[in-house]
Scaffold this active site. Structure first.
Site, short mmCIF file in Angstrom:
data_model
loop_
_atom_site.label_atom_id
_atom_site.label_comp_id
_atom_site.label_asym_id
_atom_site.label_seq_id
_atom_site.Cartn_x
_atom_site.Cartn_y
_atom_site.Cartn_z
N HIS A 92 24.44 2.80 -57.84
CA HIS A 92 25.74 2.42 -58.72
C HIS A 92 26.69 2.48 -57.65
CE1 HIS A 92 28.75 3.33 -61.66
NE2 HIS A 92 28.09 2.86 -62.41
N GLU A 161 27.16 -5.47 -62.05
CA GLU A 161 28.33 -4.67 -62.23
C GLU A 161 29.17 -5.00 -61.35
OE1 GLU A 161 27.55 -0.92 -64.89
OE2 GLU A 161 27.36 -0.54 -62.76
#
Ligand code: PEP
Length: 250
Positions: A92, A161
């Protein structure tokens, strides 16, 4: 194909009671929806405590890069599997921001996959203005998959993302479904170069970054898109349940 909807709770909520309350509300909605794979990634400590999971699958937000050994503060894939994590988020951008390199991400991905955990590899450029951003995403994918055996391909999901689109980013605003569509083709092409056609065709690609009830449909309708990763909006059970309903209706 079921849409994959992943709730990334990050470092929230601040009490187990609140976590149980959101979880219970989402669980009762998810139980009624057959077209959605609902995944919740709570902070580590809540993982073994969110009981009666029903149709909800649990995800870890990270995995240690080693499977055992004296690593203070780390939690291995084996432990996570043992407390019910079916999925894990790897790489992430908020972990990358803390210093996680592509090499570390590759090792984490390998540990997670080796334990049979479905792994959500997050990739995305930092700035919207970065002209070479497809190249950046391509490099992130190639470095993460380098040396990863092809037989793991069916256990990987790639989450595109863009960092600038994440709600906590100073300029955080969702990307467009059109750009996600283009990036999903580009990501598939990259995986094709690494693992060949059949892995590339089957790979689920999802979008994350400021998804909410207003824009979810656009991302979910994209051909070739498999779902969404939801941060902030997933902590509001009402809003998240609405997103689940939207996904179920597509
Ligand atoms: C995330 O950080 O994974 C994310 C998708 O966050 P948000 O939805 O809050 O932008």
């Amino acid at each position: 194909m079921k849409k994959i909807i992943i709730a990334n709770w990050k470092m929230s909520p601040s009490s187990l009671k609140e976590a149980e309350s959101i979880f219970a509300k989402v669980r009762s909605k998810a139980a009624k929806l057959r077209g959605v794979e609902t995944v919740i990634a709570p902070p580590f400590i809540y993982l073994p405590l969110l009981k009666s999971r029903g149709r909800i699958k649990l995800a870890a937000q990270d995995v240690a890069q080693n499977d055992d050994g004296p690593w203070t503060g780390e939690i291995s894939a084996k432990m996570l599997k043992g407390v019910g994590a079916t999925y894990a988020i790897i790489g992430h951008s908020e972990r990358r921001e803390l210093g996680e390199s592509d090499d570390i991400i590759r090792e984490k991905l390998y540990q997670s996959l080796s334990r049979g955990i479905k792994s959500i590899l997050c990739v995305g450029e930092k700035e919207k203005s970065q002209e070479a951003f497809p190249h950046i995403v391509r490099e992130q994918i190639k470095k993460a998959l380098k040396g990863t055996p092809r037989y793991f391909a069916s256990k990987i999901i790639i989450a595109y993302e863009p960092v600038w689109a994440i709600s906590s980013h100073s300029k955080g605003r969702a990307d467009t479904p059109q750009n996600f569509f283009e990036m999903s083709i580009f990501i598939r092409r990259t995986v094709l170069d690494v693992w060949g056609k059949s892995a590339a065709l089957r790979l689920p690609i999802i979008y994350g970054g400021s998804v909410n009830t207003k824009n979810a449909k656009g991302f979910l309708e994209i051909k070739g898109g498999a779902g969404i990763l939801v941060g902030k909006a997933s902590l509001d059970a009402k809003e998240f349940n609405k997103i689940l309903e939207i996904a179920n209706s597509i």
